[in-house]
Design a protein around this motif. Structure first.
Motif, PDB file in Angstrom:
ATOM      1  N   ASN A  34      28.886  32.743  34.385  1.00 44.31           N
ATOM      2  CA  ASN A  34      29.987  33.381  35.114  1.00 44.31           C
ATOM      3  C   ASN A  34      30.501  32.519  36.262  1.00 44.31           C
ATOM      4  O   ASN A  34      31.674  32.609  36.618  1.00 44.31           O
ATOM      5  N   LEU A  57      34.323  31.531  36.459  1.00 43.27           N
ATOM      6  CA  LEU A  57      35.132  31.588  37.672  1.00 43.27           C
ATOM      7  C   LEU A  57      35.791  30.238  37.943  1.00 43.27           C
ATOM      8  O   LEU A  57      36.962  30.177  38.345  1.00 43.27           O
ATOM      9  N   SER A 117      38.972  31.558  43.369  1.00 40.51           N
ATOM     10  CA  SER A 117      39.989  31.987  42.407  1.00 40.51           C
ATOM     11  C   SER A 117      41.066  32.761  43.157  1.00 40.51           C
ATOM     12  O   SER A 117      40.758  33.716  43.874  1.00 40.51           O
ATOM     13  N   MET A 144      33.600  40.488  38.082  1.00 39.83           N
ATOM     14  CA  MET A 144      34.822  39.994  37.454  1.00 39.83           C
ATOM     15  C   MET A 144      35.268  40.922  36.318  1.00 39.83           C
ATOM     16  O   MET A 144      36.470  41.183  36.147  1.00 39.83           O
ATOM     17  N   ALA A 164      42.388  42.204  38.625  1.00 41.97           N
ATOM     18  CA  ALA A 164      42.105  40.768  38.629  1.00 41.97           C
ATOM     19  C   ALA A 164      43.304  39.928  39.046  1.00 41.97           C
ATOM     20  O   ALA A 164      43.154  38.917  39.738  1.00 41.97           O
TER      21      ALA A 164
END
Length: 512
Positions: free
Chosen positions: A63, A67, A358, A298, A307
């Motif tokens: 993960n 990301l 992000s 996420m 998101a």
């Protein structure tokens, strides 16, 4: 009655109401800080260097990789070498030399420094931060979450705090502007990861250990890991936040991967199958459990259609622990190789961190930044991301926004000096661990050790492991950096130790 005249009159207030509703809608991004405790630069399958290493091949953090594909990976992100200084800098935008919380905090009015045979340590702010003045041995501040709350954000704290000593205002995240506090207190670690052990809490009437995690009674006795609990509770808090129709700020600050090295049995067996020792496998399971939390968060954002309007910043508070029995091959101080040493050290292993950001539609997916920054920069950066520009703070801030790095529109790192001051003696020993001050400017790094007066000069791009001290080969550069370091420390009113024999202050780096 003439209906042709009536209808336009009725339409006017309706249009006004509709316009007012649109004006009320807040489209600013949600912001999440995902902070990991004691995570080293190599504690991941995602390389933060120019090549993959043996450690990257051991650990599984899919993960983090996910990301990074969505955002920007930072190869030279820095923090302080121990927990409280970093966390206080993130919360306030202050360099540790300025806020003077230079070692980890816990006992009220009590220092956590080890005893030195030669040095007397300064009266640093052992009680941490406070939102009010007049509290002994604290720095009064205006915090990041308070500014976000004052500007319309719903603020959530989940996990480890560690900004102030027990029984002082700084022990409670509520006092810093967090409307929700889940499991945050003065403790700098945790007594147990295990629900079966009540996360360290006693049920026999005896006093709890100092690092027992508070507020998670609903999970006591369950077969569950605290990393999973915090993730679930964070998502519950986000369920509520969505009802408020305002942007949220979530500070998800994991106790992982701090000692004790408890086994997360969801992942432990597969690392044993890989051939790791029990301790190595347990450590790897802590890392993957943290990574699962990131993935679950996420997933939550995607499933709830959040998101595309949520910024996620991933960071660690200091380097990986390497000064006790290491988790690989029984060797000390190799946990973060090729970086030298680890937590508590002025070397790269103590201060260089894994960092990913992000920011949908702002940050190029799969991008990488090799410019440096320091954890105090999170403060102005997050405020800029939040659209908060008109604000005042009690404290003088040192952080510089790294938004230009994220958007690739500028380089605030060029020519900038990063400063560390650690006039303390941390709990363990090892390379680079000891009272020191440090400067990084462009490609060069100078470390000055208060106790001995020794200086070390490294060219980081060609010597990431800090193996070759260039102090004699580059005397002019050493003088220039020593002068700049001394000036910057005095500007911040930094503290320094004194010699026990004479009672005189140790010289500044430009005085020797």
């Amino acid at each position: 009655m003439n209906k042709t005249l009536l209808l336009p009159l009725l339409a006017v207030p309706f249009q006004c109401v509709f316009a007012q509703e649109n004006e009320k809608k807040d489209n600013r991004p949600n912001i999440i800080v995902f902070l990991v405790d004691d995570m080293g630069w190599q504690d991941t399958s995602l390389p933060f260097w120019t090549e993959q290493t043996a450690y990257n091949e051991i650990y599984e953090t899919p993960n983090m990789e996910r990301l990074a594909k969505q955002g920007m990976l930072f190869t030279q992100a820095y923090a302080s070498s121990v927990s409280s200084p970093s966390r206080c800098s993130l919360l306030t935008g202050m360099n540790a030399a300025r806020h003077r919380v230079t070692n980890w905090t816990y006992p009220k009015n009590g220092s956590t420094d080890l005893e030195s045979e030669t040095l007397l340590f300064p009266a640093w702010n052992v009680n941490g931060l406070a939102q009010v003045g007049g509290i002994p041995r604290t720095t009064q501040v205006t915090s990041l979450p308070q500014l976000l709350k004052d500007n319309g954000f719903h603020t959530i704290h989940c996990g480890k705090a560690h900004w102030g000593a027990v029984d002082t205002p700084g022990e409670n995240p509520h006092h810093f502007g967090f409307e929700v506090n889940i499991a945050g207190h003065a403790g700098g670690g945790l007594a147990s990861y295990l629900g079966e052990a009540n996360f360290g809490n006693r049920t026999d009437g005896k006093a709890n250990p100092r690092f027992a995690i508070p507020g998670l009674e609903a999970y006591w006795g369950e077969d569950i890991f605290v990393t999973e609990v915090l993730t679930r509770e964070a998502c519950k808090a986000l369920d509520k936040a969505q009802q408020y129709e305002q942007p949220f700020f979530l500070y998800l600050s994991h106790y992982a991967i701090h000692i004790p090295i408890d086994k997360d049995m969801r992942f432990f067996p597969k690392y044993i199958e890989k051939g790791l020792t029990e301790k190595e496998a347990a450590y790897a399971s802590l890392i993957e459990g943290m990574d699962k939390s990131l993935g679950d968060l996420m997933d939550y954002l995607e499933e709830n259609k959040l998101a595309d309007n949520t910024i996620l910043l991933f960071m660690s508070d200091n380097g990986g622990l390497s000064s006790t029995a290491a988790w690989r091959d029984g060797a000390l101080h190799t946990q973060n190789a090729p970086l030298n040493s680890g937590k508590g050290s002025a070397y790269e292993g103590g201060i260089r961190e894994p960092m990913i950001v992000s920011w949908p539609a702002k940050v190029k997916a799969g991008s990488k930044c090799d410019k440096y920054l320091l954890i105090e920069d999170f403060f102005p950066t997050i405020l800029e991301m939040a659209g908060v520009s008109d604000y005042q703070t009690v404290q003088t801030t040192d952080g510089i926004s790294f938004v230009p790095l994220l958007t690739q529109t500028g380089n605030p790192s060029a020519g900038r000096s990063l400063i560390w001051n650690f006039p303390n003696l941390w709990g363990n020993t090892g390379p680079g661990i000891g009272p020191s001050c440090t400067i990084r400017q462009d490609d060069w790094k100078l470390i000055y050790y208060y106790e001995t007066g020794k200086k070390e000069l490294f060219h980081i791009p060609t010597d990431i492991g800090e193996k070759e001290n260039l102090i004699e080969k580059e005397p002019e550069r050493a003088i220039q950096l020593s002068r700049l370091l001394g000036e910057e420390l005095r500007i911040r009113e930094a503290q320094r130790p004194s010699f026990k024999v004479t009672g005189k202050a140790v010289p500044w780096p430009d005085e020797i």
